[in-house]
Design a protein around this motif. Structure first.
Motif, short mmCIF file in Angstrom:
data_model
loop_
_atom_site.label_atom_id
_atom_site.label_comp_id
_atom_site.label_asym_id
_atom_site.label_seq_id
_atom_site.Cartn_x
_atom_site.Cartn_y
_atom_site.Cartn_z
N CYS A 160 3.13 2.08 3.45
CA CYS A 160 4.12 3.16 3.60
C CYS A 160 3.65 4.51 3.06
O CYS A 160 4.28 5.53 3.33
N GLY A 161 2.58 4.51 2.27
CA GLY A 161 2.05 5.76 1.75
C GLY A 161 2.64 6.22 0.44
O GLY A 161 2.21 7.23 -0.13
N GLU A 162 3.66 5.48 -0.08
CA GLU A 162 4.27 5.87 -1.35
C GLU A 162 3.32 5.57 -2.51
O GLU A 162 2.49 4.65 -2.43
N PRO A 163 3.43 6.32 -3.62
CA PRO A 163 2.54 6.09 -4.76
C PRO A 163 2.76 4.73 -5.42
O PRO A 163 3.90 4.28 -5.54
N THR A 164 1.66 4.08 -5.79
CA THR A 164 1.73 2.76 -6.41
C THR A 164 0.44 2.51 -7.20
O THR A 164 -0.63 3.01 -6.81
N PRO A 165 0.50 1.73 -8.27
CA PRO A 165 -0.74 1.39 -9.01
C PRO A 165 -1.55 0.32 -8.28
O PRO A 165 -2.69 0.07 -8.63
N LYS A 166 -0.96 -0.30 -7.26
CA LYS A 166 -1.62 -1.38 -6.52
C LYS A 166 -1.98 -0.91 -5.11
O LYS A 166 -1.82 0.24 -4.76
#
Length: 307
Positions: A281-287
């Motif tokens: 989805c393009g949202e920020p994540t540490p993974k």
């Protein structure tokens, strides 16, 4: 009882300071601490567009009103409100109406974003379909929608109504669970791409003071608790802090100040990592894939099995 600062009738006894406060001096003291928190952590700066997470509960209504009252006249700051409708029958609809009422009253742009429209099902449906606790779905998807919507609206900050009680409970909870890394993340160290910086203007305000503030301004309030809220560990910590504060007023501030003293050490021990863009989805994540996409896929598989 007379106010400790004037001859007016007191409306509130502030136990941690030993003062009786009339309506005028209570409001002054309340808003002074909001300004203190905002200035100390540079929560609101020139050019900011602040998205307010407005659930319609007492805390977020008070926050919306206070921010508009204190900073609404500034030409270099803009406010917008975001309400997340999780889809909780009998609980969320009344608070959504309160959110509409307060934003209409203040003339603040208001956006309502629903689980149903974005994830294809309401929280009530997710709970029946999935195998996770309700708060897992709610917490992950709420944060996801708040951040995405705030960013799409061009917001530079996302204001939440976490108060002193909320913050001290979280501090102790993370400490008792030995989750020091999560404790370090309570105060963001720097701006991350795609992630709207969170601010907490009520971090110096007791929860009961929020209620008094609402009453003094005759703000609409909904005191009902979410039917899905069930945190046995947090509840134990909440009760402990409540009893401790009753016996020794001001101890919640002691917890907060101790945490603030440790912040430099926590930042050194756990420096903020760079976030990735979710592959789905393009949202920020540490993974590689964000938790919202993981949960959404689990729910879709569960739905397919039923078919």
């Amino acid at each position: 009882m007379k106010c400790s600062h004037c001859n007016r009738q007191a409306v509130y006894y502030q136990r941690h300071s030993g003062r009786h406060l009339c309506k005028k001096h209570f409001i002054y003291d309340f808003e002074k601490r909001v300004r203190y928190a905002v200035k100390k952590y540079r929560m609101i700066e020139s050019g900011d567009k602040i998205a307010i997470a407005l659930s319609g509960g007492k805390d977020s209504v008070a926050l919306t009103f206070a921010l508009d009252r204190l900073y609404g006249e500034r030409k270099d700051v803009e406010f917008v409100a975001i309400t997340i409708d999780e889809g909780i029958k009998g609980y969320r609809p009344p608070t959504v109406e309160i959110a509409r009422e307060i934003t209409s009253q203040l003339g603040i742009e208001h956006h309502i974003v629903s689980f149903k429209e974005n994830f294809g099902m309401a929280l009530d449906e997710m709970v029946k379909l999935g195998d996770k606790k309700p708060c897992t779905y709610c917490g992950v998807f709420r944060k996801y929608l708040l951040n995405r919507t705030a960013r799409e609206l061009g917001a530079t900050k996302l204001a939440t109504a976490h108060n002193l009680d909320d913050e001290t409970q979280t501090i102790l909870l993370n400490f008792l669970q030995a989750d020091i890394e999560r404790l370090a993340r309570l105060v963001p160290q720097r701006v991350q791409k795609g992630l709207v910086m969170r601010i907490k203007p009520f971090r110096e305000i007791y929860e009961k003071e929020v209620v008094v503030y609402c009453l003094l301004f005759d703000l609409p309030m909904d005191m009902n608790e979410c039917p899905y809220s069930y945190f046995p560990v947090r509840a134990a910590i909440r009760d402990f802090l409540y009893d401790f504060e009753n016996k020794y007023p001001g101890r919640k501030y002691s917890v907060m100040r101790s945490f603030e003293t440790l912040i430099p050490c926590l930042k050194e021990m756990f420096p903020q990592i760079d976030l990735n863009a979710c592959e789905k989805c393009g949202e920020p994540t540490p993974k590689r894939v964000c938790q919202a996409c993981v949960l959404r896929e689990e729910l879709e598989r569960a739905k397919e099995q039923i078919r």
